[in-house]
Motif scaffolding. Structure first.
Motif, PDB file in Angstrom:
ATOM      1  N   ILE A 120       1.983 -17.799   8.720  1.00  0.00           N
ATOM      2  CA  ILE A 120       2.812 -16.668   8.295  1.00  0.00           C
ATOM      3  C   ILE A 120       4.253 -17.146   8.351  1.00  0.00           C
ATOM      4  N   THR A 121       4.930 -17.036   7.224  1.00  0.00           N
ATOM      5  CA  THR A 121       6.361 -17.340   7.155  1.00  0.00           C
ATOM      6  C   THR A 121       7.067 -16.033   6.837  1.00  0.00           C
ATOM      7  N   HIS A 122       7.963 -15.626   7.716  1.00  0.00           N
ATOM      8  CA  HIS A 122       8.669 -14.360   7.543  1.00  0.00           C
ATOM      9  C   HIS A 122      10.163 -14.646   7.403  1.00  0.00           C
ATOM     10  N   GLU A 123      10.675 -14.438   6.199  1.00  0.00           N
ATOM     11  CA  GLU A 123      12.104 -14.623   5.916  1.00  0.00           C
ATOM     12  C   GLU A 123      12.813 -13.308   6.200  1.00  0.00           C
ATOM     13  N   LEU A 124      13.744 -13.347   7.150  1.00  0.00           N
ATOM     14  CA  LEU A 124      14.344 -12.140   7.700  1.00  0.00           C
ATOM     15  C   LEU A 124      15.855 -12.107   7.487  1.00  0.00           C
ATOM     16  N   THR A 125      16.290 -12.495   6.298  1.00  0.00           N
ATOM     17  CA  THR A 125      17.710 -12.544   5.983  1.00  0.00           C
ATOM     18  C   THR A 125      18.343 -11.154   6.128  1.00  0.00           C
ATOM     19  N   ASP A 126      19.425 -11.093   6.882  1.00  0.00           N
ATOM     20  CA  ASP A 126      20.183  -9.859   7.110  1.00  0.00           C
ATOM     21  C   ASP A 126      19.334  -8.732   7.694  1.00  0.00           C
ATOM     22  N   ALA A 127      18.343  -9.085   8.493  1.00  0.00           N
ATOM     23  CA  ALA A 127      17.454  -8.086   9.091  1.00  0.00           C
ATOM     24  C   ALA A 127      17.234  -8.394  10.579  1.00  0.00           C
ATOM     25  N   PRO A 128      18.282  -8.300  11.404  1.00  0.00           N
ATOM     26  CA  PRO A 128      18.143  -8.680  12.812  1.00  0.00           C
ATOM     27  C   PRO A 128      17.175  -7.793  13.602  1.00  0.00           C
ATOM     28  N   ALA A 129      17.088  -6.521  13.271  1.00  0.00           N
ATOM     29  CA  ALA A 129      16.147  -5.644  13.989  1.00  0.00           C
ATOM     30  C   ALA A 129      14.709  -6.030  13.660  1.00  0.00           C
ATOM     31  N   HIS A 130      14.446  -6.348  12.388  1.00  0.00           N
ATOM     32  CA  HIS A 130      13.118  -6.828  12.003  1.00  0.00           C
ATOM     33  C   HIS A 130      12.800  -8.148  12.715  1.00  0.00           C
ATOM     34  N   ALA A 131      13.787  -9.046  12.756  1.00  0.00           N
ATOM     35  CA  ALA A 131      13.580 -10.352  13.386  1.00  0.00           C
ATOM     36  C   ALA A 131      13.188 -10.186  14.851  1.00  0.00           C
ATOM     37  N   ALA A 132      13.867  -9.300  15.560  1.00  0.00           N
ATOM     38  CA  ALA A 132      13.543  -9.064  16.971  1.00  0.00           C
ATOM     39  C   ALA A 132      12.164  -8.432  17.100  1.00  0.00           C
ATOM     40  N   LEU A 133      11.840  -7.510  16.224  1.00  0.00           N
ATOM     41  CA  LEU A 133      10.558  -6.815  16.266  1.00  0.00           C
ATOM     42  C   LEU A 133       9.383  -7.767  16.058  1.00  0.00           C
ATOM     43  N   VAL A 134       9.438  -8.585  15.021  1.00  0.00           N
ATOM     44  CA  VAL A 134       8.296  -9.449  14.706  1.00  0.00           C
ATOM     45  C   VAL A 134       8.216 -10.665  15.620  1.00  0.00           C
ATOM     46  N   GLN A 135       9.328 -11.023  16.269  1.00  0.00           N
ATOM     47  CA  GLN A 135       9.298 -12.115  17.242  1.00  0.00           C
ATOM     48  C   GLN A 135       8.508 -11.698  18.471  1.00  0.00           C
ATOM     49  N   GLY A 136       8.533 -10.416  18.778  1.00  0.00           N
ATOM     50  CA  GLY A 136       7.798  -9.919  19.937  1.00  0.00           C
ATOM     51  C   GLY A 136       8.528 -10.202  21.228  1.00  0.00           C
ATOM     52  N   THR A 137       7.910  -9.797  22.305  1.00  0.00           N
ATOM     53  CA  THR A 137       8.485  -9.983  23.622  1.00  0.00           C
ATOM     54  C   THR A 137       7.433 -10.567  24.552  1.00  0.00           C
TER      55      THR A 137
END
Length: 167
Positions: A120-137
């Protein structure tokens, strides 16, 4: 801001079974966060995911509203059972809903002896909230916070054993 996240997993399965598990709502509602995802598998087709009753009940219990459609997007490329490219946006949270669509690519490769590599490649340009969400914790007890790593692990478990991680 330009961010690309890549997640890769090896699954003892066929490309066709992995493809079905990703694109068929009967399958994709059985792993990850359990929300069915619907695909019009043609270029320009619609993608959307709907909230489960459990998600709606959680929202009600915590005094917020859960939209019926929790993610949406458009199909950009379809090559069954090898590649799916789509736009993707999470609508459950006002912050992610306000960000631009991101681009999500699934690549399924038959590697050897009944083993496939799913990337899965997720390009998250200008989407920091999405980036944090899909990175998980990795914080203990972070309900629903596993991101793509959680989804892929649960998919692998389901395809290889017939059971979810939480079963």
């Amino acid at each position: 801001m330009s961010t690309t996240q890549v997640y890769r997993i090896w699954i003892k399965s066929t490309p066709e079974k992995i493809w079905a598990a990703i694109t068929d709502p009967e399958w994709n509602a059985r792993y990850g966060y359990g929300a069915p995802q619907f695909y019009e598998l043609r270029k320009g087709g619609r993608f959307h995911s709907t909230a489960t009753q459990e998600m709606k009940d959680y929202a009600t219990a915590n005094n917020f509203t859960m939209a019926d459609t929790i993610a949406d997007g458009e199909i950009l490329e379809v090559d069954p059972p090898r590649r799916l490219v789509q736009t993707w946006r999470m609508l459950m949270d006002p912050t992610t809903a306000a960000e631009p669509f991101t681009t999500l690519t699934y690549d399924i490769e038959d590697v050897t002896h009944g083993v496939c590599r799913l990337t899965i490649t997720h390009e998250l340009t200008d989407a920091p909230a999405h980036a944090a969400l899909v990175q998980g914790t990795t914080e203990p007890g972070a309900e629903g916070g596993g991101g793509w790593a959680w989804v892929l692990s649960d998919l692998k478990s389901l395809l290889e054993t017939g059971a979810r991680l939480t079963d």
